[in-house]
Write a protein that holds these residues in place. Sequence first.
Motif, PDB file in Angstrom:
ATOM      1  N   ALA A  92       0.817  -1.270   0.206  1.00  0.00           N
ATOM      2  CA  ALA A  92       0.016   0.075  -0.099  1.00  0.00           C
ATOM      3  C   ALA A  92       0.977   1.360  -0.046  1.00  0.00           C
ATOM      4  N   PRO A  93       0.333   2.318  -0.475  1.00  0.00           N
ATOM      5  CA  PRO A  93       1.227   3.589  -0.314  1.00  0.00           C
ATOM      6  C   PRO A  93       1.719   3.938   1.023  1.00  0.00           C
ATOM      7  N   SER A  94       2.821   4.272   1.162  1.00  0.00           N
ATOM      8  CA  SER A  94       3.422   4.396   2.453  1.00  0.00           C
ATOM      9  C   SER A  94       2.802   5.688   3.124  1.00  0.00           C
ATOM     10  N   ASN A  95       2.649   5.426   4.408  1.00  0.00           N
ATOM     11  CA  ASN A  95       2.237   6.691   5.381  1.00  0.00           C
ATOM     12  C   ASN A  95       3.489   7.315   6.198  1.00  0.00           C
ATOM     13  N   GLY A  96       4.570   6.824   5.797  1.00  0.00           N
ATOM     14  CA  GLY A  96       5.654   7.233   6.283  1.00  0.00           C
ATOM     15  C   GLY A  96       6.113   6.937   7.853  1.00  0.00           C
ATOM     16  N   MET A  97       5.367   6.240   8.336  1.00  0.00           N
ATOM     17  CA  MET A  97       5.393   5.832   9.602  1.00  0.00           C
ATOM     18  C   MET A  97       6.047   4.433  10.004  1.00  0.00           C
ATOM     19  N   ARG A  98       6.945   4.159  11.044  1.00  0.00           N
ATOM     20  CA  ARG A  98       7.525   3.034  10.979  1.00  0.00           C
ATOM     21  C   ARG A  98       7.091   2.185  12.238  1.00  0.00           C
ATOM     22  N   VAL A  99       6.667   0.662  12.096  1.00  0.00           N
ATOM     23  CA  VAL A  99       6.345  -0.041  13.111  1.00  0.00           C
ATOM     24  C   VAL A  99       7.208  -1.203  13.326  1.00  0.00           C
ATOM     25  N   ALA A 100       7.517  -1.597  14.625  1.00  0.00           N
ATOM     26  CA  ALA A 100       8.515  -2.766  14.897  1.00  0.00           C
ATOM     27  C   ALA A 100       7.487  -3.817  15.371  1.00  0.00           C
ATOM     28  N   ILE A 101       7.740  -5.074  14.694  1.00  0.00           N
ATOM     29  CA  ILE A 101       7.039  -6.229  15.327  1.00  0.00           C
ATOM     30  C   ILE A 101       7.991  -7.133  15.692  1.00  0.00           C
ATOM     31  N   ILE A 102       7.970  -7.526  17.005  1.00  0.00           N
ATOM     32  CA  ILE A 102       8.810  -8.225  17.615  1.00  0.00           C
ATOM     33  C   ILE A 102       8.286  -9.858  17.911  1.00  0.00           C
ATOM     34  N   GLY A 103       8.775 -10.801  17.088  1.00  0.00           N
ATOM     35  CA  GLY A 103       8.024 -12.001  16.893  1.00  0.00           C
ATOM     36  C   GLY A 103       7.335 -12.420  15.850  1.00  0.00           C
ATOM     37  N   SER A 104       7.487 -13.515  15.039  1.00  0.00           N
ATOM     38  CA  SER A 104       6.627 -13.627  13.735  1.00  0.00           C
ATOM     39  C   SER A 104       5.784 -15.017  13.950  1.00  0.00           C
ATOM     40  N   GLY A 105       5.154 -14.980  15.231  1.00  0.00           N
ATOM     41  CA  GLY A 105       4.149 -16.095  15.366  1.00  0.00           C
ATOM     42  C   GLY A 105       2.879 -15.575  14.904  1.00  0.00           C
ATOM     43  N   PRO A 106       1.770 -16.286  15.263  1.00  0.00           N
ATOM     44  CA  PRO A 106       0.452 -16.056  14.807  1.00  0.00           C
ATOM     45  C   PRO A 106       0.303 -14.307  15.050  1.00  0.00           C
ATOM     46  N   ALA A 107       0.477 -13.819  16.207  1.00  0.00           N
ATOM     47  CA  ALA A 107      -0.038 -12.646  16.601  1.00  0.00           C
ATOM     48  C   ALA A 107       0.963 -11.568  15.892  1.00  0.00           C
ATOM     49  N   GLY A 108       2.151 -11.750  15.692  1.00  0.00           N
ATOM     50  CA  GLY A 108       3.113 -10.957  15.033  1.00  0.00           C
ATOM     51  C   GLY A 108       2.821 -10.855  13.488  1.00  0.00           C
ATOM     52  N   ILE A 109       2.441 -12.017  12.928  1.00  0.00           N
ATOM     53  CA  ILE A 109       2.280 -12.030  11.384  1.00  0.00           C
ATOM     54  C   ILE A 109       0.808 -11.268  11.332  1.00  0.00           C
ATOM     55  N   THR A 110      -0.453 -11.373  12.031  1.00  0.00           N
ATOM     56  CA  THR A 110      -1.247 -10.744  11.886  1.00  0.00           C
ATOM     57  C   THR A 110      -1.311  -9.167  12.001  1.00  0.00           C
ATOM     58  N   ILE A 111      -0.668  -8.743  13.143  1.00  0.00           N
ATOM     59  CA  ILE A 111      -0.568  -7.354  13.118  1.00  0.00           C
ATOM     60  C   ILE A 111       0.065  -6.634  12.239  1.00  0.00           C
ATOM     61  N   ALA A 112       1.308  -7.361  11.457  1.00  0.00           N
ATOM     62  CA  ALA A 112       2.303  -6.844  10.488  1.00  0.00           C
ATOM     63  C   ALA A 112       1.398  -6.793   9.033  1.00  0.00           C
ATOM     64  N   ILE A 113       0.437  -7.779   8.956  1.00  0.00           N
ATOM     65  CA  ILE A 113      -0.338  -7.534   7.487  1.00  0.00           C
ATOM     66  C   ILE A 113      -1.380  -6.547   7.814  1.00  0.00           C
ATOM     67  N   ILE A 114      -1.987  -6.517   8.822  1.00  0.00           N
ATOM     68  CA  ILE A 114      -2.920  -5.437   9.028  1.00  0.00           C
ATOM     69  C   ILE A 114      -2.536  -4.155   9.183  1.00  0.00           C
ATOM     70  N   LEU A 115      -1.441  -3.716   9.795  1.00  0.00           N
ATOM     71  CA  LEU A 115      -0.825  -2.470   9.563  1.00  0.00           C
ATOM     72  C   LEU A 115      -0.112  -2.029   8.364  1.00  0.00           C
ATOM     73  N   ALA A 116       0.549  -3.409   7.351  1.00  0.00           N
ATOM     74  CA  ALA A 116       0.822  -2.784   6.269  1.00  0.00           C
ATOM     75  C   ALA A 116      -0.134  -2.662   5.354  1.00  0.00           C
ATOM     76  N   ARG A 117      -1.432  -2.963   5.317  1.00  0.00           N
ATOM     77  CA  ARG A 117      -2.514  -2.591   4.627  1.00  0.00           C
ATOM     78  C   ARG A 117      -2.767  -1.012   4.817  1.00  0.00           C
ATOM     79  N   TYR A 118      -2.587  -0.531   5.907  1.00  0.00           N
ATOM     80  CA  TYR A 118      -2.636   1.053   6.270  1.00  0.00           C
ATOM     81  C   TYR A 118      -1.535   1.573   5.703  1.00  0.00           C
ATOM     82  N   GLY A 119      -0.507   1.009   5.245  1.00  0.00           N
ATOM     83  CA  GLY A 119       0.863   1.910   4.507  1.00  0.00           C
ATOM     84  C   GLY A 119       2.094   2.126   5.601  1.00  0.00           C
ATOM     85  N   TYR A 120       1.781   1.407   6.612  1.00  0.00           N
ATOM     86  CA  TYR A 120       2.714   1.693   7.758  1.00  0.00           C
ATOM     87  C   TYR A 120       4.202   0.843   7.101  1.00  0.00           C
TER      88      TYR A 120
END
Length: 411
Positions: A104-132
């Motif tokens: 998605a077009p970047s909104n210019g804000m960085r987000v860190a996800i620590i851990g790539s289990g079910p929770a981390g993957i889910t958070i990462a995908i949803i926030l990437a949809r917002y452009g983070y």
Amino acid sequence: MALHVMDEANRCLQCKVPQCRKHCPIGTDIPEAIRLLKENKLDEAGRMLFENNPLTTVCSLVCNHEDQCEGHCVLGRKGAPVHFSTIENYISSTYASKMTKGPAPSNGMRVAIIGSGPAGITIAIILARYGYQVTIFEGKDKIGGVLRYGIPEFRLPKSVLDDIQYRHLEMKGIKIRPNTTIGAAIGIDDLFRDGYKAIFIGTGVWNPNSLHIKGETFGNVHFGINYLNNPDSYKLGEQVIVIGAGNAAMDVARTAIRKGVTKLTCFSLSKKVAASDYEFSYAKLEGVEFEFNKMPIEIKDDGVIFRDLLEDEEGNLTEVPDSDTFYPSDSVIISISQGPRNRIVSTTEGLKADAKGLLVADETGHTSRPGIFASGDVVNGARTVVEAVAHSKVVAESMHQYMQSLPKDEE
């Protein structure tokens, strides 16, 4: 496969008040997915499933369907329920190969996800949809967390996780730093220093719980979560005892049988296993034996001493005097759940954990320190995959609202 899937889809009654959806922890619109499939709108059905549950391909394989959607299908009251797990797997795995949309077009804000289990993957995908701009920090060499290192290949093929990494993470512009432990060379404060506006912690629970009995440190004793991490590195012998009877213990037992163990016995404190009926039935079918109402007293080099327990109708357990019995084995695997590691908590000022070491967070994922969020097993203890995904959807929206509320000069 297609004929079987359509046979199952045609059995759906399209209930006005679908109990299957009501008892799905993530609220999957099961009747709608089936309706779309029957109308040859597989892509629409797949899109709907993924938008609701980024890990739909995983959940179709590892969910406890008998206690959730399928267990509450009205057809199951007098016969076989509609097996939505089969339908969901067909739709999601078929549609997954068509997911080619880029970031998605970047909104210019960085987000860190620590851990790539079910929770981390889910958070990462949803926030990437917002452009983070999302970066995942993973302590191991590949993404997946408990999905990859705690669930056997025969239940969840690693190819499913590889596909998620490619289509959901890499194609969406999400960056991954493998073999990176936060709390070692890099800390939470370093992430804030480098401009990450919010940090999510989803590190899971990887410390095995111990029995605290004599002999637990011997070389023939192993912990279940460690064994599942890399079964091929263990030489168990022919006769194995597994202490524990939950779903993880069933994974351990069924894996060991596949690796050549000829006699494997699971020991349970209760007269009923904690595992699902589905996992229990498969374990028995594959040759796993069970002993009930047995409490481990001491581990020896060649086996375990167990004491009998009496169990009343309310589930209260009482030790039986003079009932200690020795059960021989080449190896012993302890599988009685896990707890969290506290490296991040111990290296981060202002981040609170409870007496068990679990991170303290409210219902929307806010921890004791502003800008740091958490969900999944590291907050709630070991739960199911779909529960972690469902809660993480709420936390992702909470993180989005938090970052959008930051003063402009903090962006």
